[in-house]
Design a protein around this motif. Structure first.
Motif, PDB file in Angstrom:
ATOM      1  N   ALA A   1       6.211  13.960   1.944  1.00  0.00           N
ATOM      2  CA  ALA A   1       6.262  12.776   2.802  1.00  0.00           C
ATOM      3  C   ALA A   1       5.521  11.580   2.214  1.00  0.00           C
ATOM      4  O   ALA A   1       5.590  10.478   2.749  1.00  0.00           O
ATOM      5  CB  ALA A   1       5.672  13.120   4.173  1.00  0.00           C
ATOM      6  N   LEU A   2       4.814  11.787   1.103  1.00  0.00           N
ATOM      7  CA  LEU A   2       3.983  10.739   0.525  1.00  0.00           C
ATOM      8  C   LEU A   2       4.734   9.939  -0.533  1.00  0.00           C
ATOM      9  O   LEU A   2       5.726  10.401  -1.092  1.00  0.00           O
ATOM     10  CB  LEU A   2       2.735  11.363  -0.101  1.00  0.00           C
ATOM     11  N   ASP A   3       4.224   8.749  -0.819  1.00  0.00           N
ATOM     12  CA  ASP A   3       4.808   7.921  -1.873  1.00  0.00           C
ATOM     13  C   ASP A   3       4.409   8.422  -3.255  1.00  0.00           C
ATOM     14  O   ASP A   3       5.217   8.413  -4.186  1.00  0.00           O
ATOM     15  CB  ASP A   3       4.344   6.467  -1.723  1.00  0.00           C
ATOM     16  N   VAL A   4       3.138   8.826  -3.413  1.00  0.00           N
ATOM     17  CA  VAL A   4       2.603   9.219  -4.722  1.00  0.00           C
ATOM     18  C   VAL A   4       1.673  10.413  -4.551  1.00  0.00           C
ATOM     19  O   VAL A   4       0.824  10.416  -3.648  1.00  0.00           O
ATOM     20  CB  VAL A   4       1.812   8.067  -5.382  1.00  0.00           C
TER      21      VAL A   4
ATOM     22  N   VAL B   1       0.844  -1.182   0.000  1.00  0.00           N
ATOM     23  CA  VAL B   1       0.000   0.000   0.000  1.00  0.00           C
ATOM     24  C   VAL B   1       0.883   1.237   0.000  1.00  0.00           C
ATOM     25  O   VAL B   1       1.769   1.385   0.849  1.00  0.00           O
ATOM     26  CB  VAL B   1      -0.938   0.025   1.230  1.00  0.00           C
ATOM     27  N   LEU B   2       0.646   2.120  -0.964  1.00  0.00           N
ATOM     28  CA  LEU B   2       1.398   3.365  -1.067  1.00  0.00           C
ATOM     29  C   LEU B   2       0.568   4.505  -0.503  1.00  0.00           C
ATOM     30  O   LEU B   2      -0.627   4.620  -0.780  1.00  0.00           O
ATOM     31  CB  LEU B   2       1.757   3.649  -2.531  1.00  0.00           C
ATOM     32  N   ALA B   3       1.221   5.336   0.289  1.00  0.00           N
ATOM     33  CA  ALA B   3       0.542   6.505   0.854  1.00  0.00           C
ATOM     34  C   ALA B   3       0.523   7.614  -0.184  1.00  0.00           C
ATOM     35  O   ALA B   3       1.573   8.036  -0.680  1.00  0.00           O
ATOM     36  CB  ALA B   3       1.254   6.969   2.119  1.00  0.00           C
ATOM     37  N   GLY B   4      -0.676   8.063  -0.535  1.00  0.00           N
ATOM     38  CA  GLY B   4      -0.781   9.090  -1.557  1.00  0.00           C
ATOM     39  C   GLY B   4      -1.882  10.087  -1.255  1.00  0.00           C
ATOM     40  O   GLY B   4      -2.466  10.086  -0.169  1.00  0.00           O
ATOM     41  N   ILE B   5      -2.166  10.923  -2.227  1.00  0.00           N
ATOM     42  CA  ILE B   5      -3.228  11.933  -2.106  1.00  0.00           C
ATOM     43  C   ILE B   5      -3.629  12.347  -3.518  1.00  0.00           C
ATOM     44  O   ILE B   5      -2.797  12.335  -4.436  1.00  0.00           O
ATOM     45  CB  ILE B   5      -2.745  13.171  -1.301  1.00  0.00           C
TER      46      ILE B   5
END
Length: 580
Positions: free
Chosen positions: A437-440, A414-418
């Protein structure tokens, strides 16, 4: 009475909510009906089954009173409450068909100006600015938006969006199987994955066209069924949609399927190559030099006789598929099995319908290696967007979930994104520190969609050049048939995205298909990279990926041009390099 699908029942409750909003009812009451509509849209079981098993109240938002209303709709085909609201507020739903005209504007048009039809509105707009200047609260900006919306309404094609056409096809497939048809396949623009579909075209295996027409007559979904020629049944559904059903035996299925799939330009090119080899393809099948019809059960035989590799339906456009290097290009095309992950999805942290863990489980069940959770940012208040604090909290939940998945041996990361809003001035909706700070990070337009071409172009360029956006989400912000694409300088934006290393999204939701095939072709000219994402808001949305892949294939996108065909380690390296 037409078959009432989950979506049709949902539409009834959505219309109730619209009329209640027009009338100025309590926001809580309005939201309750909208919640029911959303729940029904996202329902993964047939509502008729839930009704039969007494489980309607298991649907989120459905209590005893709503349960009664659902049963009334299923039994009678309509809802008395909605019919009474329509009678009380005539014209509101009609005017709301115009893009940009919401419930309250439609209500004011009907009550203050007596406008109840599209023709009424056209006549009022023709009176000019002086007329509207005398009407309280109808500002020049509002009137201009209404005028543009009406122009878009008049340009709107009577063709169905691909997603809706697919639903009608599945309903009709069940009807045909009940009538005794042993094989039902889509043809025409539906099979070619065109973004809109006019009449439906189907090829079926059945002994006799006249008998099939008789069997279809009287089906609740069918208004008319009649033979229109040898092996051809013309059907008009209760919805008004026309359907051409080509009736063949198994031995002739392949030739008929090629012919019925089209398109016209493709068939002309194919016929020229077949003619050179001594064959003729017609609507009645394949004919040899001696004029004797030849049985062709499989499509591949037709292409082999024409000296071609098998041409998939989605690229049958009449031009690129006949190029000398077509075999190589077909081998390089991105395919559904090439997709390793989905880089835009939503959970109930914002406007998704399912918990984060449920969305991840659904992704894992479909064999995805990674899933980016990209809930909306705070600027999307109506979508319960995440502010900095909630985003940080979600990152912690994702980190803990990844540890749990590792312990359980579940092969998905799971990638942390917005999905961060690109504001009207081009600034992003969250501070740089939170985004870094996010992955994507997916950057998207959701508001101020009527800005001028120059302003939208500058807005997109500013977002791309921040270095914080990895993917430009649904770049034109269109909704097929209901919202026009925003206008911007395609070349400038596509070039900037390539220079900044920003991928362009091919949004697979059939209501969007954004970018479309034409824009994808243009972007490829500049060397663009793409991300094919479902924009999933509930678990079954992951199954929409095929629509995005087929749209990419129509533009001849190679698998190496799509970032989410890469293994996770390579994707992470791509993200790391572009952020330096």
């Amino acid at each position: 009475m037409p078959v009432l699908t989950n979506l049709r029942v949902a539409r009834v409750f959505e219309q109730v909510a619209d009329l209640l909003e027009a009338r100025g009812e309590s926001p809580f009451k309005i939201q309750a009906y909208r919640r029911v509509a959303r729940s029904l849209e996202r329902l993964e079981e047939d509502i008729h089954l839930l009704d039969a098993e007494g489980r309607l109240t298991d649907i989120p938002g459905v209590g005893k009173e709503i349960e009664k209303k659902i049963r009334e709709i299923l039994r009678t085909g309509k809802l008395g409450y909605l019919e009474r609201l329509k009678a009380e507020l005539p014209g509101v739903l009609t005017l709301m068909e115009i893009p940009g005209v919401g419930p309250k504007t439609a209500y004011r048009l009907t009550t203050e100006l007596g406008i109840r039809t599209i023709e009424d509105l056209e006549a009022a707009l023709a009176k000019g600015d002086e007329f509207w200047a005398r009407v309280p609260r109808f500002t020049p900006h509002l009137v201009d938006n209404i005028r543009r919306g009406l122009e878009a309404y008049r340009r709107r094609s009577p063709r169905l969006p691909l997603g809706q056409a697919t639903i009608f096809f599945e309903e009709l497939r069940h009807t045909l199987v009940r009538a005794g048809v042993s094989r039902v396949e889509p043809a025409g623009s539906l099979r070619r994955y065109e973004e809109t579909v006019g009449d439906l075209d189907l090829v079926v295996v059945f002994p006799n066209a006249e008998d099939l027409a008789r069997r279809l007559t009287g089906s609740p979904e069918v208004e008319l069924a009649e033979t229109a020629g040898p092996g051809w049944v013309r059907v008009r559904l209760a919805s008004g949609l026309s359907v051409d059903v080509y009736v063949v035996d198994e031995a002739g299925f392949g030739a008929a399927w090629v012919w019925a799939t089209g398109n016209r330009d493709h068939l002309e090119g194919l016929q020229a190559r077949l003619g050179a080899a001594g064959y003729t393809l017609t609507e009645h099948g394949l004919v040899g030099l001696d004029g004797i019809p030849l049985p062709v059960a499989e499509e591949g035989v037709i292409y082999e006789l024409a000296g071609l590799p098998y041409i998939p339906p989605e690229v049958r456009g009449g031009r690129d598929e006949f190029a000398p290097d077509v075999a190589r290009r077909l081998a390089e095309l991105v395919g559904l099995t090439d997709i390793r992950g989905d880089l835009q999805s939503h959970t109930d942290w914002s406007d998704g319908s399912a918990p984060l863990e449920v969305m991840v489980q659904a992704a894992a069940e479909r064999g995805l290696e990674y899933l980016a959770i990209s809930d909306h940012s705070a600027g999307r208040g109506n979508a319960r967007g995440l502010d900095v604090g909630r985003l940080a909290a979600q990152r912690e939940v994702i980190a803990a979930l990844n540890e749990e998945l590792d312990r359980r041996g579940i092969r998905v990361r799971v990638l942390a994104g917005i999905e961060v809003d690109i504001r009207a001035d081009g600034h992003l909706d969250l501070p740089a520190e939170a985004l870094k700070a996010l992955d994507v990070v997916v950057g998207s337009l959701h508001t101020a969609l009527t800005q001028s071409r120059d302003r939208v172009t500058e807005r997109l360029l500013r977002a791309i050049r921040t270095g914080l956006v990895d993917i430009l989400g649904h770049p034109t912000a269109r909704l097929i048939g209901t919202r026009e694409p925003v206008d911007f300088d395609r070349e400038a934006v596509f070039r900037a995205a390539v220079e900044a290393g920003v991928a362009l999204e091919i949004n697979a939701n059939p209501e969007r298909l954004d970018l479309n095939a034409e824009d994808i072709r243009r972007a490829r000219e500049f060397g663009a990279q793409f991300a094919i994402n479902t924009d999933a808001h509930y678990p079954s949305n992951f199954d929409l990926m095929k629509f995005g892949v087929m749209t990419a294939r129509k533009a001849w996108v190679r698998r190496d041009e799509v970032i989410n065909t890469r293994p996770l380690a390579e994707l992470r390296e791509w993200l790391r390099r572009r952020r330096r």
